[in-house]
Design a protein around this motif. Structure first.
Motif, PDB file in Angstrom:
ATOM      1  N   TRP A 185     -13.549 -72.609   1.661  1.00 35.84           N
ATOM      2  CA  TRP A 185     -13.409 -74.027   2.007  1.00 35.84           C
ATOM      3  C   TRP A 185     -14.541 -74.863   1.434  1.00 35.84           C
ATOM      4  CZ3 TRP A 185     -12.512 -72.721   7.885  1.00 35.84           C
ATOM      5  CH2 TRP A 185     -11.232 -72.136   8.027  1.00 35.84           C
ATOM      6  N   ALA A 186     -15.759 -74.323   1.459  1.00 39.37           N
ATOM      7  CA  ALA A 186     -16.917 -75.061   0.932  1.00 39.37           C
ATOM      8  C   ALA A 186     -16.769 -75.315  -0.567  1.00 39.37           C
ATOM      9  CB  ALA A 186     -18.205 -74.280   1.208  1.00 39.37           C
ATOM     10  N   ILE A 187     -16.263 -74.324  -1.300  1.00 40.58           N
ATOM     11  CA  ILE A 187     -16.065 -74.483  -2.744  1.00 40.58           C
ATOM     12  C   ILE A 187     -14.984 -75.530  -3.021  1.00 40.58           C
ATOM     13  CG2 ILE A 187     -15.228 -73.329  -4.842  1.00 40.58           C
ATOM     14  CD1 ILE A 187     -16.608 -70.777  -3.803  1.00 40.58           C
ATOM     15  N   ILE A 188     -13.895 -75.494  -2.249  1.00 41.35           N
ATOM     16  CA  ILE A 188     -12.820 -76.478  -2.413  1.00 41.35           C
ATOM     17  C   ILE A 188     -13.337 -77.882  -2.135  1.00 41.35           C
ATOM     18  CG2 ILE A 188     -10.601 -77.272  -1.485  1.00 41.35           C
ATOM     19  CD1 ILE A 188     -10.470 -74.773  -3.304  1.00 41.35           C
ATOM     20  N   PHE A 189     -14.137 -78.031  -1.082  1.00 37.14           N
ATOM     21  CA  PHE A 189     -14.704 -79.338  -0.748  1.00 37.14           C
ATOM     22  C   PHE A 189     -15.617 -79.825  -1.869  1.00 37.14           C
ATOM     23  CE2 PHE A 189     -18.212 -81.881   0.912  1.00 37.14           C
ATOM     24  CZ  PHE A 189     -17.534 -82.886   1.579  1.00 37.14           C
ATOM     25  N   ALA A 190     -16.475 -78.946  -2.365  1.00 39.44           N
ATOM     26  CA  ALA A 190     -17.427 -79.326  -3.416  1.00 39.44           C
ATOM     27  C   ALA A 190     -16.710 -79.717  -4.699  1.00 39.44           C
ATOM     28  CB  ALA A 190     -18.397 -78.175  -3.684  1.00 39.44           C
ATOM     29  N   GLU A 191     -15.683 -78.959  -5.073  1.00 32.49           N
ATOM     30  CA  GLU A 191     -14.968 -79.282  -6.312  1.00 32.49           C
ATOM     31  C   GLU A 191     -14.178 -80.570  -6.188  1.00 32.49           C
ATOM     32  OE1 GLU A 191     -12.233 -77.210  -9.763  1.00 32.49           O
ATOM     33  OE2 GLU A 191     -12.016 -76.542  -7.708  1.00 32.49           O
ATOM     34  N   SER A 192     -13.731 -80.875  -4.984  1.00 29.02           N
ATOM     35  CA  SER A 192     -12.919 -82.070  -4.770  1.00 29.02           C
ATOM     36  C   SER A 192     -13.752 -83.342  -4.656  1.00 29.02           C
ATOM     37  CB  SER A 192     -12.078 -81.927  -3.489  1.00 29.02           C
ATOM     38  OG  SER A 192     -11.184 -80.842  -3.595  1.00 29.02           O
ATOM     39  N   GLY A 193     -14.979 -83.225  -4.122  1.00 28.45           N
ATOM     40  CA  GLY A 193     -15.692 -84.461  -3.818  1.00 28.45           C
ATOM     41  C   GLY A 193     -17.110 -84.596  -4.303  1.00 28.45           C
ATOM     42  N   LEU A 194     -17.720 -83.531  -4.828  1.00 26.83           N
ATOM     43  CA  LEU A 194     -19.119 -83.612  -5.252  1.00 26.83           C
ATOM     44  C   LEU A 194     -19.218 -83.486  -6.764  1.00 26.83           C
ATOM     45  CD1 LEU A 194     -20.741 -81.275  -2.542  1.00 26.83           C
ATOM     46  CD2 LEU A 194     -20.323 -83.744  -2.418  1.00 26.83           C
ATOM     47  N   LEU A 195     -20.068 -84.293  -7.370  1.00 26.77           N
ATOM     48  CA  LEU A 195     -20.211 -84.280  -8.828  1.00 26.77           C
ATOM     49  C   LEU A 195     -20.577 -82.906  -9.364  1.00 26.77           C
ATOM     50  CD1 LEU A 195     -22.116 -87.641  -9.426  1.00 26.77           C
ATOM     51  CD2 LEU A 195     -19.773 -87.111 -10.085  1.00 26.77           C
ATOM     52  N   ILE A 208      -7.608 -79.381   4.422  1.00 27.05           N
ATOM     53  CA  ILE A 208      -8.511 -80.331   5.081  1.00 27.05           C
ATOM     54  C   ILE A 208      -9.749 -80.583   4.225  1.00 27.05           C
ATOM     55  CG2 ILE A 208     -10.050 -80.663   7.064  1.00 27.05           C
ATOM     56  CD1 ILE A 208      -7.938 -79.159   8.760  1.00 27.05           C
ATOM     57  N   CYS A 209     -10.316 -79.512   3.668  1.00 23.41           N
ATOM     58  CA  CYS A 209     -11.524 -79.657   2.848  1.00 23.41           C
ATOM     59  C   CYS A 209     -11.237 -80.381   1.533  1.00 23.41           C
ATOM     60  CB  CYS A 209     -12.133 -78.278   2.570  1.00 23.41           C
ATOM     61  SG  CYS A 209     -12.914 -77.559   4.033  1.00 23.41           S
ATOM     62  N   ALA A 210     -10.071 -80.124   0.935  1.00 27.25           N
ATOM     63  CA  ALA A 210      -9.690 -80.830  -0.290  1.00 27.25           C
ATOM     64  C   ALA A 210      -9.500 -82.317  -0.002  1.00 27.25           C
ATOM     65  CB  ALA A 210      -8.406 -80.234  -0.865  1.00 27.25           C
ATOM     66  N   PHE A 211      -8.858 -82.616   1.122  1.00 27.48           N
ATOM     67  CA  PHE A 211      -8.612 -84.006   1.518  1.00 27.48           C
ATOM     68  C   PHE A 211      -9.934 -84.730   1.798  1.00 27.48           C
ATOM     69  CE2 PHE A 211      -8.068 -87.049   5.032  1.00 27.48           C
ATOM     70  CZ  PHE A 211      -7.201 -87.949   4.437  1.00 27.48           C
ATOM     71  N   LEU A 212     -10.811 -84.098   2.578  1.00 21.90           N
ATOM     72  CA  LEU A 212     -12.102 -84.703   2.905  1.00 21.90           C
ATOM     73  C   LEU A 212     -12.981 -84.843   1.660  1.00 21.90           C
ATOM     74  CD1 LEU A 212     -12.986 -82.921   6.287  1.00 21.90           C
ATOM     75  CD2 LEU A 212     -12.139 -85.258   5.955  1.00 21.90           C
ATOM     76  N   GLY A 213     -12.925 -83.835   0.792  1.00 17.97           N
ATOM     77  CA  GLY A 213     -13.708 -83.884  -0.440  1.00 17.97           C
ATOM     78  C   GLY A 213     -13.324 -85.071  -1.298  1.00 17.97           C
ATOM     79  N   ASP A 214     -12.033 -85.322  -1.453  1.00 19.68           N
ATOM     80  CA  ASP A 214     -11.579 -86.463  -2.239  1.00 19.68           C
ATOM     81  C   ASP A 214     -12.024 -87.780  -1.615  1.00 19.68           C
ATOM     82  OD1 ASP A 214     -10.424 -85.211  -4.364  1.00 19.68           O
ATOM     83  OD2 ASP A 214      -8.468 -86.156  -4.132  1.00 19.68           O
ATOM     84  N   ASN A 215     -12.056 -87.833  -0.287  1.00 18.92           N
ATOM     85  CA  ASN A 215     -12.512 -89.047   0.390  1.00 18.92           C
ATOM     86  C   ASN A 215     -13.993 -89.299   0.140  1.00 18.92           C
ATOM     87  OD1 ASN A 215     -10.589 -90.586   2.493  1.00 18.92           O
ATOM     88  ND2 ASN A 215      -9.894 -88.478   2.264  1.00 18.92           N
ATOM     89  N   VAL A 216     -14.762 -88.220   0.097  1.00 14.97           N
ATOM     90  CA  VAL A 216     -16.187 -88.354  -0.241  1.00 14.97           C
ATOM     91  C   VAL A 216     -16.319 -88.861  -1.681  1.00 14.97           C
ATOM     92  CG1 VAL A 216     -18.334 -87.079  -0.662  1.00 14.97           C
ATOM     93  CG2 VAL A 216     -17.004 -86.630   1.404  1.00 14.97           C
ATOM     94  N   GLY A 217     -15.498 -88.324  -2.579  1.00 13.41           N
ATOM     95  CA  GLY A 217     -15.516 -88.763  -3.970  1.00 13.41           C
ATOM     96  C   GLY A 217     -15.152 -90.234  -4.107  1.00 13.41           C
TER      97      GLY A 217
END
Length: 201
Positions: A18-28, A62-71
């Motif tokens: 989940w952490a990797i999915i979040f990072a790839e979706s929302g962090l540079l 959830i992590c992909a969705f939240l990551g994109d929102n951070v992006g």
């Protein structure tokens, strides 16, 4: 050093995936992470009863969705600075420009389509925020794209794993992961070829 993605997933567990999915979706810094192959392999491993498929998919979504929102928030608040930022080994302006071109070609569908294109999926929500895309519109396409990407690739790996005889799982997993990586990179390769041909004219 041998990179063993299946073993890495088993070691990291749900929260690591989940952490990797979040990072790839929302962090540079996440543009180089293996999102497609990670989801597929995690689904494959779930088919061997190492992970629960539903917990895995729902958490990844959830992590992909939240990551994109951070992006999106990053692009909305700090996007202009990205074009003034100097290139480094971790950041290149060309990634932002490439994503903008992708946006011009595919419009709002970019939020959905970008999920399946490495690098572009990391910068698409940032460019959406930078371009002041209406948040409700972004939210709608983000939900669709996040669901299609996480559930689609994870279930693909899961059902393929279930369809193979147990003694053949290790034999086929690595070649399939390699194929997933090649297929995910194809849009970028095609784009580079078209760009090269365009520059020669």
């Amino acid at each position: 050093m041998h990179f063993d993605l299946p073993q890495l997933i088993k070691s990291l567990g749900y929260f690591g995936v989940w952490a990797i999915i979040f990072a790839e979706s929302g962090l540079l810094i996440g543009f180089f992470l293996p999102g497609d192959s990670l989801l597929f392999t995690a689904g494959f491993i779930a088919s061997q009863n190492f992970l629960n498929i539903w917990i895995l998919m729902i958490g990844a979504f959830i992590c992909a969705f939240l990551g994109d929102n951070v992006g999106y928030t990053t692009g909305h608040k700090f996007g202009r600075r990205l074009f003034q930022k100097e290139d480094s080994w971790l950041f290149h302006r060309k990634h932002v420009v490439k994503t903008q071109q992708f946006y011009q070609q595919h419009g709002k569908k970019t939020i959905v389509l970008a999920r399946f294109v490495p690098i572009v999926r990391t910068f698409a929500p940032i460019v959406a925020g930078l371009g002041a895309m209406h948040y409700r519109t972004f939210l709608f396409y983000n939900l669709i794209g996040g669901f299609a990407w996480t559930f689609g690739l994870t279930l693909l790996g899961y059902f393929l794993g279930k369809s193979l005889p147990a003694e053949q799982v290790d034999k086929y997993l690595l070649p399939i992961i390699g194929l997933i990586i090649v297929v995910s990179l194809l849009p970028s390769i095609i784009h580079l070829i078209q760009e090269y041909k365009g520059n020669k004219k």
